[in-house]
Design a protein around this motif. Structure first.
Motif, PDB file in Angstrom:
ATOM      1  N   ASP A  56      22.412 -27.812 -35.437  1.00 52.13           N
ATOM      2  CA  ASP A  56      21.186 -27.671 -36.224  1.00 52.13           C
ATOM      3  C   ASP A  56      21.601 -27.267 -37.637  1.00 52.13           C
ATOM      4  N   PHE A 102      19.958 -26.447 -40.135  1.00 52.71           N
ATOM      5  CA  PHE A 102      19.202 -25.319 -40.690  1.00 52.71           C
ATOM      6  C   PHE A 102      19.622 -23.992 -40.060  1.00 52.71           C
ATOM      7  N   ASP A 103      20.331 -24.056 -38.949  1.00 53.64           N
ATOM      8  CA  ASP A 103      20.852 -22.865 -38.282  1.00 53.64           C
ATOM      9  C   ASP A 103      22.227 -23.211 -37.715  1.00 53.64           C
ATOM     10  N   GLY A 145      16.223 -29.694 -37.241  1.00 55.26           N
ATOM     11  CA  GLY A 145      17.530 -29.546 -37.879  1.00 55.26           C
ATOM     12  C   GLY A 145      18.578 -30.505 -37.372  1.00 55.26           C
ATOM     13  N   ARG A 146      18.271 -31.249 -36.325  1.00 53.49           N
ATOM     14  CA  ARG A 146      19.179 -32.280 -35.812  1.00 53.49           C
ATOM     15  C   ARG A 146      18.703 -33.695 -36.144  1.00 53.49           C
ATOM     16  N   THR A 162      17.449 -32.515 -44.132  1.00 52.41           N
ATOM     17  CA  THR A 162      18.661 -32.307 -43.334  1.00 52.41           C
ATOM     18  C   THR A 162      19.866 -32.957 -43.996  1.00 52.41           C
ATOM     19  N   ARG A 168      20.852 -30.670 -46.764  1.00 52.40           N
ATOM     20  CA  ARG A 168      21.470 -29.476 -46.171  1.00 52.40           C
ATOM     21  C   ARG A 168      22.893 -29.774 -45.703  1.00 52.40           C
TER      22      ARG A 168
END
Length: 309
Positions: A70, A72-73, A122-123, A129, A132
């Motif tokens: 992910d 974002f995490d 997030g995937r 994304t 990121r």
């Protein structure tokens, strides 16, 4: 680092290359590059006290592909808690290799063959994304699908166009299995669509890993790609990556070698080996693949070079 083969690269090279330098280094290595996939969660950490990526690098992987990360995490099990940088940057320094991740182009209208598996935002592929992924320092992304996620070839085409606008690294695209969708995984027509959209690397199944895809099918696609590459710059050339991503990455060593040699003979530039053994590729199979496609000398040199070089 210009004109250096990946076979001759040291950790400092991997940390300083440009995307096109990496692409040229892979091409110059003539089919002797291994990409190993791994999952980063606690539940799928192979051994305590070390990341799956470090294990695969120690077994012979040249490129590490994180699955189910992910962005974002971006948690990676085994990375020390006290680090002051994002875990992707730490991993790159720890293993001295190029690192990427899968992003999945989910098709909400896909004709599914099985129940659909929902995945976090997030995937999934999106402008956020992709941007990121740049911030995390990922060297490449792979537009593909996990089992049951509903990633279709049509959605991959749309994702390629999006990624060309938002991601700075190498762009890989293709399906290594059906991802739950009732459609051909790969054929020459699909390959042509992806290639003409301007990807850096075409992902196709390795021979014997999905039904109806054999050495002759791979060779047909490779012949098309190589003919198209003639006279083009490295930016315009497309490499071919064969993926062992349908749980056969945990097969016996003889099967791994057979798949590896078939892929190399048909013209693969990079060979992927998957993460089906609880989130990692069995280390002995990464090693066996390296022994088969590049021989003991290059295998041992790649394994032995220190990350402080």
């Amino acid at each position: 680092m210009a004109n250096k083969r990946l076979l001759n690269m040291q950790a400092s090279d991997f940390l300083s290359f440009s995307p096109m330098e990496l692409k040229q280094a892979i091409l110059a290595s003539e089919g002797r590059t291994i990409m190993a996939e791994c999952v980063s969660t606690d539940q799928q950490q192979y051994l305590g006290g070390v990341t799956n990526a470090e294990i695969e690098r120690a077994a012979g992987a040249d490129l590490i592909l994180f699955n189910a990360l992910d962005v974002f995490d971006p948690y990676i099990a085994g990375v020390p808690d006290e680090i002051d940088e994002n875990p992707v940057v730490w991993i790159k320094k720890a293993i001295g290799r190029a690192v990427g991740c899968n992003l999945e182009p989910v098709d909400q209208d896909a004709n599914m063959m099985e129940a659909k598996t929902e995945i976090p935002v997030g995937r999934r592929v999106s402008p956020k994304t992709l941007e990121r992924a740049n911030e995390l320092g990922l060297d490449f992304i792979c537009l593909t699908g996990n089992p049951g996620t509903g990633v279709s070839n049509h959605a991959i085409e749309d994702a390629i166009k999006l990624a060309k606008r938002h991601f700075n690294g190498l762009l890989i695209a293709g399906k290594m299995h059906g991802a739950g969708v009732d459609e051909p995984v790969m054929n020459l027509q699909i390959a042509k669509h992806f290639v003409e959209l301007g990807i850096d690397m075409l992902l196709v199944p390795a021979p014997y890993t999905v039904p109806y895809f054999q050495e002759t099918d791979l060779r047909e696609i490779v012949d098309y790609v190589r003919s198209r590459n003639q006279g083009k710059s490295i930016e315009e050339k497309v490499l071919v990556l064969t993926a062992n991503g349908t749980s056969q990455d945990s097969s016996d060593v003889d099967t791994i070698k057979k798949i590896g040699l078939a892929s190399k003979a048909a013209g693969a530039d990079v060979q992927h080996i998957g993460d089906s053994f609880n989130g990692i590729c069995v280390p002995e199979n990464v090693f066996a693949l390296g022994q088969a496609i590049r021989g003991r000398r290059h295998q041992l040199i790649m394994l032995s070079r220190s990350v402080i070089r």
